[in-house]
Write a protein that holds these residues in place. Structure first.
Motif, PDB file in Angstrom:
ATOM      1  N   PRO B  85       0.809  -1.229   0.000  1.00 39.66           N
ATOM      2  CA  PRO B  85       0.000   0.000   0.000  1.00 39.66           C
ATOM      3  C   PRO B  85       0.842   1.280   0.000  1.00 39.66           C
ATOM      4  CG  PRO B  85      -0.108  -1.096   2.149  1.00 39.66           C
ATOM      5  CD  PRO B  85       0.648  -2.004   1.236  1.00 39.66           C
ATOM      6  N   LEU B  86       0.292   2.302  -0.642  1.00 40.81           N
ATOM      7  CA  LEU B  86       0.810   3.668  -0.501  1.00 40.81           C
ATOM      8  C   LEU B  86      -0.235   4.433   0.299  1.00 40.81           C
ATOM      9  CD1 LEU B  86       2.982   5.846  -1.766  1.00 40.81           C
ATOM     10  CD2 LEU B  86       0.964   6.574  -3.036  1.00 40.81           C
ATOM     11  N   LYS B 105       5.113   4.926   1.346  1.00 41.10           N
ATOM     12  CA  LYS B 105       4.973   3.581   0.812  1.00 41.10           C
ATOM     13  C   LYS B 105       5.279   2.636   1.957  1.00 41.10           C
ATOM     14  CE  LYS B 105       4.960   0.488  -2.660  1.00 41.10           C
ATOM     15  NZ  LYS B 105       3.705   0.179  -3.398  1.00 41.10           N
ATOM     16  N   TYR B 106       4.398   1.667   2.214  1.00 39.50           N
ATOM     17  CA  TYR B 106       4.562   0.828   3.396  1.00 39.50           C
ATOM     18  C   TYR B 106       4.989  -0.588   3.022  1.00 39.50           C
ATOM     19  CZ  TYR B 106       3.701  -1.442   7.857  1.00 39.50           C
ATOM     20  OH  TYR B 106       3.856  -2.168   9.007  1.00 39.50           O
ATOM     21  N   ILE B 245       9.460  -1.138  -5.470  1.00 39.73           N
ATOM     22  CA  ILE B 245       8.872  -0.167  -4.524  1.00 39.73           C
ATOM     23  C   ILE B 245       8.522   1.130  -5.257  1.00 39.73           C
ATOM     24  CG2 ILE B 245       9.264   1.186  -2.429  1.00 39.73           C
ATOM     25  CD1 ILE B 245      11.377  -0.912  -1.591  1.00 39.73           C
ATOM     26  N   GLY B 246       9.502   1.682  -5.961  1.00 42.00           N
ATOM     27  CA  GLY B 246       9.289   2.955  -6.655  1.00 42.00           C
ATOM     28  C   GLY B 246       8.352   2.826  -7.846  1.00 42.00           C
ATOM     29  N   VAL B 413       5.544  15.296  -0.362  1.00 38.56           N
ATOM     30  CA  VAL B 413       6.658  14.517   0.172  1.00 38.56           C
ATOM     31  C   VAL B 413       6.304  13.032   0.088  1.00 38.56           C
ATOM     32  CG1 VAL B 413       8.053  14.063   2.241  1.00 38.56           C
ATOM     33  CG2 VAL B 413       7.194  16.397   1.785  1.00 38.56           C
ATOM     34  N   LEU B 414       7.213  12.235  -0.429  1.00 35.94           N
ATOM     35  CA  LEU B 414       7.019  10.781  -0.460  1.00 35.94           C
ATOM     36  C   LEU B 414       8.186  10.151   0.287  1.00 35.94           C
ATOM     37  CD1 LEU B 414       5.925   8.021  -1.545  1.00 35.94           C
ATOM     38  CD2 LEU B 414       7.336   8.420  -3.594  1.00 35.94           C
ATOM     39  N   PHE B 415       7.865   9.257   1.247  1.00 37.68           N
ATOM     40  CA  PHE B 415       8.993   8.542   1.862  1.00 37.68           C
ATOM     41  C   PHE B 415       8.697   7.054   1.944  1.00 37.68           C
ATOM     42  CE2 PHE B 415       6.478   9.365   5.705  1.00 37.68           C
ATOM     43  CZ  PHE B 415       6.703   8.261   6.505  1.00 37.68           C
ATOM     44  N   ASN B 416       9.778   6.307   2.106  1.00 38.23           N
ATOM     45  CA  ASN B 416       9.652   4.856   2.177  1.00 38.23           C
ATOM     46  C   ASN B 416       9.633   4.418   3.635  1.00 38.23           C
ATOM     47  OD1 ASN B 416       9.423   2.264   1.280  1.00 38.23           O
ATOM     48  ND2 ASN B 416      11.601   1.973   0.828  1.00 38.23           N
ATOM     49  N   LEU B 417       8.498   3.876   4.064  1.00 35.82           N
ATOM     50  CA  LEU B 417       8.403   3.271   5.390  1.00 35.82           C
ATOM     51  C   LEU B 417       8.775   1.808   5.185  1.00 35.82           C
ATOM     52  CD1 LEU B 417       7.620   4.004   8.301  1.00 35.82           C
ATOM     53  CD2 LEU B 417       5.362   3.058   7.830  1.00 35.82           C
ATOM     54  N   CYS B 418      10.104   1.552   5.279  1.00 37.18           N
ATOM     55  CA  CYS B 418      10.624   0.299   4.742  1.00 37.18           C
ATOM     56  C   CYS B 418      10.346  -0.908   5.616  1.00 37.18           C
ATOM     57  CB  CYS B 418      12.121   0.429   4.470  1.00 37.18           C
ATOM     58  SG  CYS B 418      13.064   0.876   5.942  1.00 37.18           S
ATOM     59  N   GLY B 419       9.896  -0.696   6.861  1.00 35.03           N
ATOM     60  CA  GLY B 419       9.581  -1.852   7.687  1.00 35.03           C
ATOM     61  C   GLY B 419       8.922  -1.440   8.978  1.00 35.03           C
TER      62      GLY B 419
END
Lengths: 457, 457
Positions: B85-86, B105-106, B245-246, B413-419
């Motif tokens: 999900p985003l 992005k989760y 992811i991207g 703003v877009l960030f990666n919530l990588c875990g």
């Protein structure tokens, strides 16, 4: 080369999040026995419950309406993780070499990692719109406490959790999660309440129980108008909120072109089992669908449905709650400190108990070693680590699939994977290290626990 | 009553799982400096890598093709949790009272709880089809090790993990997860390898580092033909696999009708940052989209990009790997035992380092106390507990949103919530108890660490 047969995911668009919860009471052939006032022995009224619960919750608790609308702000929050995925466990099927089809609904995708936010969010919502400032509650393994802490953070409610002492010690990570959400967590029995102090006086080493923790939370809530009490299972409104699980599963199985022969859930207070089972059971009661076998799995160390008595009893240890008719091991029963802390409750949801008595549910008990073995087998095929509670459902699903293999039949099995085990890895460490023991109670021990049941009803 | 502004989820149908990974090397204005053989100082050949990696991985490592097809069995396994999900973090935006739009992005929805299975699965797949029986690897916090253990279970590969000692001690739950998946986990430095024994002789109390653990894993893999080595970050093929992811985020932001002004990721070895950033960066390099600010956030306690030197260095401590040109603190550098164990690497992905040198990325360092504060603020609004690594991205995203508020501008703003941080709650316990300390290195300390760099390139 071992290329896996793939797990299949069935997802639904967001507009398929149910618009209403399903109330099975509208379809039952006989009504649930009334809740009794412990002083008078007479059925309680909504007014009796007003000190403890918001008005909207009390209304839902006694409602006989088949469908109860989910408020739009609650659906909006559900949308963060709902519709939850339904999976076909084809990698597990292949490993078991079974002709059975195994589906699981996965509730571990919620922010708190279990099904509990399904009811925590509406309880916090109704409390907030009625001006409540603080909610008290109990928690066993911490699934419920962390879910209410999450919901409380969203609605700016102060959350005050009495956590069963053995879980408080075994599961520091759940406690940390509650505290990160801003909740206050106290090990129960505590010195903060009369109920807690009384227990500590008699049993200074008490590991606690859900029954004791409920007494403490109820005692605090009753003292003050802006404080209410929230319960994570057992009561009708909680089971009602969890029906989103089964309603989504119905739609997802329709996508898969399948219908279950067997539906399985683990039972502590009964809410996740009811959540997945009731929508299917209702369709069956209305004559719309073929009969399904509903299997409720409890721990052998807390055998409420399989060894308890169907009788009026208190929901808590200090006898602050009304009397409800349910399968019970007696309100003074303190189950051993197994890792499936969410299933360590002396009683069972009265609504679920009633339906067991109607003959619609097969109760079953499994020991924790068998359940952990099933959970590890599941993780190595499906990848998801189940919570120790959910392992009970996994165990029964694997058993049913193996029976299909023996009998050469292809049944469709659906179970509720009610939460992930990421906060419960200490249990897996202990299991892998051979430190877990199995416990079952003798008939004498159960009889002794039941001797103190109130003479009512 | 505090009704939250709702978090919005953007989901994609399964047929939108990318069919190919994106290789940014095809679009770079200058090629990445070659990898050098430590003996000859000459560029290495694919044959030099054959003892360590499957042929398909080596081919991807050196490929200049823009798109590399994702094998269908890998896409099938991705399907269990992808498209991930985003979210639009509207509850966080409201709490910050910012005009900025914050998307995340989760990647915590994978069975192992992080982005790492995106590369663990293809690495295990290619190994299995080439007849490999065993994979060795290193792990820091355990995100990578548990992901490879998961992938190994699916393909019946034996997985052998050298886990950095400080994380082995701090994060028993990650270790338990690896073991539940059937992997063998050893604290590094260990007595099992020459590299480990050598370190222990010099530093008996060594808390370990990724550089040391890589040496141990590489040493074992090189000994035997049916054993290969798998790396969870740094190398080109790993960054390649993470571009799912991207690519998904691009499609999801299109659904949302939005495009980022700023893209943020945390950096240890660089793979999750590259995963979210490269597809957007590629579109920009091809002149298809407006310029984006790419912000790479590292811990102040391991300031590779912000204080390291861009130079040829070894990827490991015992100098068993080839020489790569990257930002490095020196291969003997042992960063302090902060809780974001996945970010404790002395070097950086050579591909990412090269792009930093091209001026396309803004590196930034944050201390762990600031990052945990940001993570708790995020959990109390968005509900999801971030991993300590991901907190670095959360911190930078909050900073950018607050800057928008100050400046009265509305950036996306877009960030990666990588875990998720469910396995890392000990870190939150220590944080809440005030036990965490901040560390930054002086110019002298960094100069000393860099003094031992090899005289190459």
């Amino acid at each position: 080369m071992g290329q896996p047969t793939d797990t299949v995911k069935y997802i639904l668009p967001e507009d398929k999040i149910p618009a209403a919860w399903y109330n099975i009471q509208a379809d039952l052939p006989a009504p649930v026995p009334p809740v009794l006032h412990p002083g008078t022995g007479q059925p309680i009224t909504p007014a009796d419950l007003a000190p403890l619960f918001p008005a909207a919750i009390i209304e839902q608790e006694v409602s006989q309406e088949r469908w109860i609308e989910i408020p739009s702000p609650v659906r909006s929050i559900y949308r963060q993780w709902r519709p939850a995925p339904l999976y076909r466990a084809r990698r597990l099927e292949k490993a078991l070499d079974t002709p059975a089809k195994i589906y699981y609904k996965y509730e571990g995708v919620s922010p708190a990692g279990s099904h509990k936010p399904n009811t925590a969010v509406p309880q916090a919502y109704y409390s907030a719109i009625e001006g409540v400032k603080r909610l008290t509650t109990e928690t066993g393994a911490g699934q419920w406490g962390s879910s209410l802490a999450f919901a409380g953070a969203l609605f700016n409610l102060e959350i005050h959790v009495y956590m069963v002492k053995v879980s408080y010690q075994q599961k520091p990570y759940r406690r940390a999660l509650m505290e990160a959400y801003g909740a206050r967590v106290v090990a129960s029995p505590s010195g903060e309440t009369n109920a807690g102090r009384e227990i500590l006086k008699q049993h200074p080493d008490s590991t606690g129980s859900l029954g004791i923790a409920i007494s403490e939370a109820v005692e605090i809530a009753a003292q003050d108008d802006s404080t209410k009490y929230a319960l994570g299972s057992v009561l009708n409104h909680v089971l009602l909120h969890q029906t989103v699980i089964g309603l989504e599963s119905l739609a997802q199985l329709e996508l898969a072109g399948d219908y279950p022969d067997i539906i399985i859930g683990c039972t502590g207070g009964g809410s996740n089992f009811a959540g997945i089972a009731f929508p299917f059971m209702g369709a069956q009661l209305r004559g719309e669908t073929p009969p399904v076998r509903f299997v409720a799995v409890e721990p052998a160390a807390c055998p409420t449905l399989t060894k308890g008595k169907y009788a009026y009893d208190y929901g808590d240890t200090a006898h602050l709650t009304p009397l409800v008719k349910m399968h019970t091991l007696g309100s003074s029963f303190v189950p051993q400190g197994i890792h499936a802390g969410g299933l360590r409750y002396h009683g069972m949801a009265p609504l679920l108990s009633h339906i067991v008595e109607l003959g619609l549910i097969e109760p079953r008990a499994h020991t924790q070693l068998d359940c952990f073995a099933a959970g590890v087998a599941f993780a190595r095929t499906e990848g998801i680590m189940p919570a120790p509670e959910a392992n009970h459902a996994v165990k029964a699903a694997i058993d049913e699939a193996l029976r299909c293999k023996e009998e050469g039949t292809s049944k469709t099995v659906l179970f509720n994977l009610c939460g992930h085990g990421h906060f419960d890895m200490q249990a897996y460490i202990d299991y892998q290290a051979g430190k877990l023991r199995d416990t079952e109670y003798s008939a004498e021990e159960v009889a002794m626990a039941l001797a103190g049941l109130p003479a009512v009803g």
